[in-house]
Design an enzyme around this catalytic site. Sequence first.
Site, PDB file in Angstrom:
ATOM      1  CE  LYS A   1      -2.234   2.096   3.490  1.00 54.36           C
ATOM      2  NZ  LYS A   1      -2.438   3.542   3.393  1.00 54.36           N
TER       3      LYS A   1
ATOM      4  CG  ASP B   1      -5.027   4.743   1.225  1.00 55.21           C
ATOM      5  OD1 ASP B   1      -6.170   5.101   0.866  1.00 55.21           O
ATOM      6  OD2 ASP B   1      -4.684   4.657   2.418  1.00 55.21           O
TER       7      ASP B   1
ATOM      8  CE  LYS C   1      -7.691   7.186   3.702  1.00 54.97           C
ATOM      9  NZ  LYS C   1      -6.327   6.684   3.670  1.00 54.97           N
ATOM     10  CG  LEU C   2      -8.306  10.090  -5.918  1.00 51.38           C
ATOM     11  CD1 LEU C   2      -8.461   9.469  -7.312  1.00 51.38           C
ATOM     12  CD2 LEU C   2      -7.285  11.213  -5.941  1.00 51.38           C
TER      13      LEU C   2
ATOM     14  CG  ASP D   1     -12.041  17.941  -6.749  1.00 51.38           C
ATOM     15  OD1 ASP D   1     -12.994  18.661  -7.135  1.00 51.38           O
ATOM     16  OD2 ASP D   1     -10.900  18.379  -6.535  1.00 51.38           O
TER      17      ASP D   1
ATOM     18  CB  THR E   1     -10.329   5.172  11.809  1.00 51.78           C
ATOM     19  OG1 THR E   1      -9.117   5.404  11.113  1.00 51.78           O
ATOM     20  CG2 THR E   1     -11.034   3.966  11.212  1.00 51.78           C
TER      21      THR E   1
ATOM     22  NE  ARG F   1       1.989   2.987  12.795  1.00 50.44           N
ATOM     23  CZ  ARG F   1       1.152   3.787  13.426  1.00 50.44           C
ATOM     24  NH1 ARG F   1       1.620   4.765  14.185  1.00 50.44           N
ATOM     25  NH2 ARG F   1      -0.144   3.617  13.297  1.00 50.44           N
TER      26      ARG F   1
HETATM   27  O1  C5P Z   1       1.114   1.379  10.757  1.00 49.41           O
HETATM   28  P1  C5P Z   1      -0.333   0.970  10.630  1.00 49.41           P
HETATM   29  O2  C5P Z   1      -0.527  -0.527  10.593  1.00 49.41           O
HETATM   30  O3  C5P Z   1      -1.211   1.667  11.616  1.00 49.41           O
HETATM   31  O4  C5P Z   1      -0.720   1.506   9.173  1.00 49.41           O
HETATM   32  C1  C5P Z   1      -2.045   1.464   8.720  1.00 49.41           C
HETATM   33  C2  C5P Z   1      -2.133   2.120   7.379  1.00 49.41           C
HETATM   34  O5  C5P Z   1      -3.494   2.204   7.003  1.00 49.41           O
HETATM   35  C3  C5P Z   1      -1.593   3.544   7.321  1.00 49.41           C
HETATM   36  O6  C5P Z   1      -1.057   3.734   6.015  1.00 49.41           O
HETATM   37  C4  C5P Z   1      -2.811   4.395   7.541  1.00 49.41           C
HETATM   38  O7  C5P Z   1      -2.714   5.652   6.935  1.00 49.41           O
HETATM   39  C5  C5P Z   1      -3.874   3.566   6.822  1.00 49.41           C
HETATM   40  N1  C5P Z   1      -5.240   3.770   7.236  1.00 49.41           N
HETATM   41  C6  C5P Z   1      -5.677   3.670   8.536  1.00 49.41           C
HETATM   42  N2  C5P Z   1      -6.986   3.864   8.857  1.00 49.41           N
HETATM   43  C7  C5P Z   1      -7.851   4.162   7.894  1.00 49.41           C
HETATM   44  C8  C5P Z   1      -7.424   4.258   6.565  1.00 49.41           C
HETATM   45  C9  C5P Z   1      -6.105   4.049   6.262  1.00 49.41           C
HETATM   46  O8  C5P Z   1      -4.893   3.383   9.420  1.00 49.41           O
HETATM   47  N3  C5P Z   1      -9.126   4.324   8.208  1.00 49.41           N
END
Ligand code: C5P
Length: 226
Positions: free
Chosen positions: A32, A59, A61-62, A64, A115, A205
């Site tokens: 991603k 990802d 997130k468009l 407009d 979220t 992470r």
């Molecule tokens: O490091 P971690 O596992 O928290 O990464 C989750 C990924 O998913 C990040 O790129 C974060 O921006 C993305 N994301 C999220 N919650 C969302 C949409 C995307 O954590 N609702």
Amino acid sequence: MTNPIFVAVDTPDIAAARALVRAVGRHVGGVKLGLEFFCANGPAGVAAIAGEGLPVFLDLKLHDIPNTVAGALHSLAGLAPAIVTVHATGGLAMLAAARAAAPVATKVVAVTVLTSLDDDDLAAAGVASGTAAQVARLAGVVRAAGLDGVVASPHETAAVRAAWPGAAIIVPGVRPAGSAVGDQKRVMTPRDALAAGASVLVIGRPITGAPDPAAAAAAIAASLSA
Ligand code: C5P
């Protein structure tokens, strides 16, 4: 079962991104890339990572007017991403335009409620019904527009799956048992998220921040089939 893990490569550094993808590639189903990477490296950077051979989830997130989102997707078409994101609050016409403009093989999925927003944020924007009802309402709009699915937190996944059996449900906020939660508030283990109906697990992470990212990814993949 194809590997449902997409590793979230949240870095502007293309060399670091490439090294990470090479390290974990055998243990994940895709990569991603989000706004941080895209703003730093553009479509050429995405193409470089795609060249490593894994499906790419772009990802962006468009959000407009329909014509502009369609134009953005036409501009990205050469990258043929496996998955691309838009915002459900862009409305039915924008969602339909996004689906029509994207390559047929690209799954177009919509973020319903970020979220990072809670019920107070929704109330401030005039949405009195709360997060769960808003997610369900928007998922219905996304489906009516002909999209492939939604991004959902682990705790919304089962409800979305029940209401929309054929949806592609992309689930972030996934944490292996015992790992650091970080800034994710509503987490679930990879295995439980799959059981709840996830199609794709977005994991950042717990893999990218591990001392040995390849070993971390392998352990998570193993936990899904154990
Ligand atoms: O490091 P971690 O596992 O928290 O990464 C989750 C990924 O998913 C990040 O790129 C974060 O921006 C993305 N994301 C999220 N919650 C969302 C949409 C995307 O954590 N609702």
